[in-house]
Design a protein around this motif. Structure first.
Motif, PDB file in Angstrom:
ATOM      1  N   ILE A  13      23.921  76.160  90.967  1.00 34.67           N
ATOM      2  CA  ILE A  13      24.321  75.891  90.425  1.00 34.67           C
ATOM      3  C   ILE A  13      23.330  76.179  88.798  1.00 34.67           C
ATOM      4  CG2 ILE A  13      24.166  73.129  89.343  1.00 34.67           C
ATOM      5  CD1 ILE A  13      26.658  73.241  87.832  1.00 34.67           C
ATOM      6  N   MET A  57      28.155  68.241  92.475  1.00 33.31           N
ATOM      7  CA  MET A  57      27.943  68.755  92.902  1.00 33.31           C
ATOM      8  C   MET A  57      26.811  69.360  93.855  1.00 33.31           C
ATOM      9  SD  MET A  57      28.405  72.109  91.578  1.00 33.31           S
ATOM     10  CE  MET A  57      30.114  72.104  90.416  1.00 33.31           C
ATOM     11  N   VAL A  91      29.199  78.259  83.651  1.00 29.00           N
ATOM     12  CA  VAL A  91      30.935  77.903  83.934  1.00 29.00           C
ATOM     13  C   VAL A  91      31.692  78.829  83.279  1.00 29.00           C
ATOM     14  CG1 VAL A  91      30.003  75.660  82.618  1.00 29.00           C
ATOM     15  CG2 VAL A  91      30.742  77.231  80.921  1.00 29.00           C
ATOM     16  N   ILE A 111      23.433  76.836  82.992  1.00 31.33           N
ATOM     17  CA  ILE A 111      24.406  76.841  84.253  1.00 31.33           C
ATOM     18  C   ILE A 111      25.153  77.752  84.091  1.00 31.33           C
ATOM     19  CG2 ILE A 111      23.822  74.082  84.686  1.00 31.33           C
ATOM     20  CD1 ILE A 111      27.096  74.116  83.442  1.00 31.33           C
ATOM     21  N   ASP A 170      33.302  73.673  85.897  1.00 29.89           N
ATOM     22  CA  ASP A 170      32.095  73.530  85.977  1.00 29.89           C
ATOM     23  C   ASP A 170      30.866  74.006  86.088  1.00 29.89           C
ATOM     24  OD1 ASP A 170      32.644  72.383  87.570  1.00 29.89           O
ATOM     25  OD2 ASP A 170      31.481  70.511  88.001  1.00 29.89           O
ATOM     26  N   ARG A 171      31.638  75.105  87.468  1.00 30.06           N
ATOM     27  CA  ARG A 171      30.389  76.047  88.675  1.00 30.06           C
ATOM     28  C   ARG A 171      31.757  77.143  88.831  1.00 30.06           C
ATOM     29  NH1 ARG A 171      30.228  77.652  93.778  1.00 30.06           N
ATOM     30  NH2 ARG A 171      28.110  78.223  94.456  1.00 30.06           N
ATOM     31  N   ASP A 172      30.916  78.733  87.843  1.00 28.77           N
ATOM     32  CA  ASP A 172      32.071  79.556  88.515  1.00 28.77           C
ATOM     33  C   ASP A 172      30.845  81.088  88.393  1.00 28.77           C
ATOM     34  OD1 ASP A 172      33.307  82.368  88.180  1.00 28.77           O
ATOM     35  OD2 ASP A 172      34.936  81.767  86.353  1.00 28.77           O
ATOM     36  N   ASN A 199      19.869  69.450  91.616  1.00 25.56           N
ATOM     37  CA  ASN A 199      21.189  69.391  90.509  1.00 25.56           C
ATOM     38  C   ASN A 199      20.706  68.212  90.038  1.00 25.56           C
ATOM     39  OD1 ASN A 199      22.270  72.325  91.380  1.00 25.56           O
ATOM     40  ND2 ASN A 199      23.830  70.581  92.668  1.00 25.56           N
TER      41      ASN A 199
END
Length: 354
Positions: free
Chosen positions: A328, A324, A239, A237, A220-222, A46
């Motif tokens: 991602i 992180m 989100v 990425i 920031d991550r989904d 990352n």
């Protein structure tokens, strides 16, 4: 095993010297970093994107296409080549910061209010406007955050400096550890809503309809079917849609927030009883009105891209504080396990594979 250790620390925080715990966690971070375990390799994958996007011209980073840098091996990322030495330097600081977060979070019950107030502050060009809106007036606002710094300390600060905080927390597999984290955050003044509940967006809209509320979302991550693909750090990425959806539906200003460490000095350090504290950095809010003429899905995607652009700029300035440790970036994702992938993303994947 680690879950039980964290729970035990939280329950006995008042009896554990903080300096001892910090030292033990720093040692554990160095061991993980040295042997490449505990998510270190993914963290470095990352960070290649972040460091490449930053394009800094020092510490072993050179222009793309040169093949090597002064410090040896290089990794292509975001249009620049990032040296192995630079990458390892930042990842070590990142692991230390990550482990420091856990040592702080698990022992927050042993800290006085004066210590906590001295350990975190607000800053940035959007801060005063936000204070005027949600603290001095009757406004409410959603906040988009990333896995950066110490978000529990940030929640404590926001509760006192801005307005009562409603935060969404991920539902963990270990119920006892989840209860521990929820208790910690509630003790800091936050109202916690857990993921996996039906109608969670409606609950958050109801909160924002009240005066003097901030809704903080780690976004920031989904990787769910509802995630939104956006561009960041020279790649793509996925989100959470929550910040953009809430801002669009409520018409409230959306603030992107970064949280990063700073070294403390003088009286503030004495009050904090710590060498380090945190800054909650607020840029000016995203102008939602400019997207209202778009179809709903396009508007949500555009607003998501807008807050990510603001948030990512600060990540490149403080990469070691971005915790992180999971995949991602598009290059690391198994797209066969994701649904609702837009056609342009599929086209990008096909182009990369060609």
């Amino acid at each position: 095993m680690l879950d039980r250790v964290l729970i035990a620390i939280a329950r006995n925080a008042r009896f554990i010297p903080e300096s001892l715990l910090r030292g033990l966690f720093a040692c554990a971070a160095d061991i993980c970093w040295l042997f490449g375990v505990g998510g270190v390799r993914q963290l470095e994958r990352n960070l290649r994107h972040v460091l490449g996007a930053a394009g800094t011209d020092n510490a072993g980073i050179s222009n793309a296409g040169t093949g090597t840098s002064q410090s040896g091996d290089v990794h292509q990322a975001g249009g620049t080549t990032v040296s192995r030495r630079r990458l390892r330097q930042v990842s070590r600081r990142g692991m230390r910061a990550y482990f420091a977060y856990f040592s702080e979070a698990m022992t927050v019950g042993a800290r006085s209010e004066q210590q906590l107030r001295a350990r975190v502050r607000g800053d940035g060009p959007g801060l005063q406007g936000l204070i005027a809106y949600v603290h001095d007036s009757t406004g409410s606002a959603p906040l988009a955050l990333g896995h950066q710094g110490n978000w529990d300390y940030a929640g404590f600060w926001a509760h006192h400096a801005l307005a009562p905080v409603t935060a969404v927390a991920e539902r963990l597999g270990n119920q006892k550890l989840l209860d521990t984290f929820v208790h910690i955050r509630e003790s800091l003044g936050m109202r916690i809503v857990l993921t996996g509940q039906k109608g969670i967006t409606a609950q958050l809209r109801e909160q924002l309809a009240k005066p003097n509320v901030v809704v903080a979302l780690l976004a920031d991550r989904d990787l769910s079917r509802h995630g939104e693909f956006v561009t960041a750090f020279g790649s793509t990425i996925r989100v959470a849609r929550g910040p953009a959806t809430l801002a669009l539906d409520t018409g409230l200003p959306l603030y992107a927030v970064n949280v990063f460490r700073e070294r403390l000095h003088g009286d503030q350090r004495r009050k904090a009883k710590s060498r380090y504290g945190y800054v909650c950095w607020f840029e000016k809010p995203i102008d939602i009105d400019r997207y209202r003429s778009l179809p709903r899905e396009e508007a949500i995607r555009a607003i998501s891209q807008a807050w990510v652009d603001v948030w990512a700029a600060q990540i490149t300035r403080h990469p070691e504080d971005w915790h992180m440790l999971q995949p991602i970036f598009l290059e690391d994702l198994d797209l066969s396990r994701l649904s609702d992938v837009p056609d342009d993303i599929l086209a990008k994947i096909a182009g990369n594979a060609a």
